[in-house]
Design a protein around this motif. Structure first.
Motif, short mmCIF file in Angstrom:
data_model
loop_
_atom_site.label_atom_id
_atom_site.label_comp_id
_atom_site.label_asym_id
_atom_site.label_seq_id
_atom_site.Cartn_x
_atom_site.Cartn_y
_atom_site.Cartn_z
N ARG A 143 -68.06 -45.05 -53.39
CA ARG A 143 -67.83 -46.03 -52.52
C ARG A 143 -66.47 -46.51 -52.64
NH1 ARG A 143 -71.29 -51.41 -50.66
NH2 ARG A 143 -69.75 -52.41 -49.19
N VAL A 144 -66.00 -46.77 -54.27
CA VAL A 144 -64.77 -47.25 -54.65
C VAL A 144 -63.97 -46.46 -54.13
CG1 VAL A 144 -63.33 -47.94 -56.44
CG2 VAL A 144 -65.82 -48.82 -56.58
N GLY A 151 -58.37 -54.12 -49.56
CA GLY A 151 -59.78 -53.63 -50.14
C GLY A 151 -60.76 -53.86 -48.97
N ALA A 209 -64.42 -54.62 -56.89
CA ALA A 209 -65.38 -53.65 -56.48
C ALA A 209 -66.23 -52.84 -57.59
CB ALA A 209 -64.60 -52.67 -55.63
N ARG A 210 -65.66 -52.57 -58.85
CA ARG A 210 -66.07 -51.97 -59.76
C ARG A 210 -67.32 -53.40 -60.51
NH1 ARG A 210 -61.49 -49.03 -63.11
NH2 ARG A 210 -63.31 -48.86 -64.61
N PHE A 255 -58.64 -55.81 -56.34
CA PHE A 255 -59.60 -55.34 -55.34
C PHE A 255 -60.71 -54.33 -56.09
CE2 PHE A 255 -56.33 -52.77 -53.57
CZ PHE A 255 -57.04 -51.65 -53.28
N ILE A 256 -59.82 -53.25 -56.55
CA ILE A 256 -60.62 -52.30 -57.23
C ILE A 256 -61.40 -52.83 -58.29
CG2 ILE A 256 -60.30 -50.01 -58.53
CD1 ILE A 256 -59.71 -49.80 -55.25
N TYR A 258 -70.29 -51.46 -57.47
CA TYR A 258 -70.21 -50.46 -56.33
C TYR A 258 -70.09 -49.21 -57.16
CZ TYR A 258 -69.56 -54.02 -52.97
OH TYR A 258 -69.63 -55.29 -52.00
N ARG A 263 -64.03 -45.70 -49.90
CA ARG A 263 -64.00 -46.74 -49.08
C ARG A 263 -62.69 -47.80 -49.32
NH1 ARG A 263 -69.09 -50.48 -46.77
NH2 ARG A 263 -68.10 -51.68 -45.40
N HIS A 264 -62.38 -47.96 -50.52
CA HIS A 264 -61.34 -48.87 -51.01
C HIS A 264 -60.08 -48.00 -51.24
CE1 HIS A 264 -64.56 -52.06 -50.99
NE2 HIS A 264 -65.15 -51.25 -51.32
#
Length: 300
Positions: free
Chosen positions: A203-204, A300, A194-195, A190-191, A199, A207-208
């Motif tokens: 934010r990563v 996530g 997001a990248r 999920f990281i 994002y 928020r994650h």
């Protein structure tokens, strides 16, 4: 036929083992709930008593009455009086409030700062990680209490030195813990997703990553609270923490050390409060370690 019979017995045995494991897990879960409830009840009761000290014991905690000195516990003075004739019960309530406020500040302010530093170091790696880990290692290489006492010695006795000393050093363990978790977390799907979606690192991380990193830090903070409670009491006992006549549990223990055989309650009863309060936080920490480990997953 023998093979089928053996398979049947094996299946029955596996079901029995599964049932035993389930009963064991349910027993541990119930015990964890009981421990959490007892810990919250202890800390909650002492916190309520401390923060409503002016209502429960409206007398002045610093009022000196030498005609009432070293009175044993009674209906009028539930925990007796100290060498200056001050009511120990009243002073204990005010001391609990002070200790809780100070301990929460010197525990959770470093936790927040340490989590941010550790998350940045683990996420960006490279020179950011290298510099951060060297700074952390430099602080950890010295005994924690020695560094705090050194800061207090420079700034002078009192809460100001305690705040600055602990805040300057206490974040390092949280940063190291968070960095290690972040090194693993940054490789999770999920990281990476997001990248890939573009994002921003802010934010990563916020928020994650942080919601998943807070679990281990929250559990560790319960043990850190107990250590900080003992640290504050120890510094006040040595005369480096809270200064007279302000009521503080460690300072109250120090007040009665010369009268331990003559008036045991002056030292013993505030010491018991320290032990009970520390035990309450420890119970909460143990239960949180079980509950958060079972309930929270990587999200996530």
């Amino acid at each position: 036929m023998r093979t089928l019979a053996w398979a049947g017995r094996r299946a029955v045995g596996l079901r029995g083992e599964a049932a035993d494991l389930l009963r064991q897990a349910q027993t541990e879960r119930r015990w964890s709930n009981v421990t959490l409830g007892v810990g919250i009840a202890i800390v909650g009761a002492l916190a309520v008593a401390g923060f409503f000290a002016s209502v429960i014991a409206p007398a002045d905690p610093n009022a000196v009455d030498l005609t009432q000195r070293l009175l044993s516990p009674s209906g009028k003075h539930w925990m007796g009086t100290d060498p200056f004739g001050r009511d120990i019960f009243t002073r204990t309530l005010y001391a609990i409030r002070l200790d809780l406020i100070v301990v929460l500040i010197i525990t959770y302010v470093p936790m927040v700062f340490g989590m941010i530093v550790g998350a940045l170091a683990g996420y960006f790696r490279g020179w950011v990680d290298a510099v951060t880990i060297r700074v952390i290692d430099a602080f950890i290489a010295f005994p924690f209490i020695v560094l705090v006492i050194a800061v207090v010695a420079i700034l002078g006795p009192g809460l100001q030195g305690v705040y600055i000393g602990v805040l300057a050093v206490g974040w390092t363990l949280y940063a190291r813990l968070t960095r290690g978790d972040m090194l693993v977390l940054r490789e999770q799907q999920f990281i990476l997703a997001a990248r890939t979606l573009g994002y921003s690192p802010r934010r990563v991380i916020l928020r994650h990553a942080i919601p998943n990193l807070i679990r281990s830090n929250l559990v560790f903070s319960m043990a850190d609270i107990v250590l900080n409670l003992l640290l504050l009491a120890g510094l006040s006992y040595l005369g480096l923490g809270v200064q007279a006549p302000t009521a503080e549990l460690g300072a109250m223990v120090a007040d009665g050390q010369s009268f331990l055989l003559q008036a045991w309650w002056v030292t013993t009863l505030p010491g018991v409060v320290i032990v009970v309060l520390g035990a309450g936080f420890s119970m909460i920490g143990d239960s949180l370690a079980d509950r958060l480990g079972q309930k929270f997953g990587v999200v996530g």
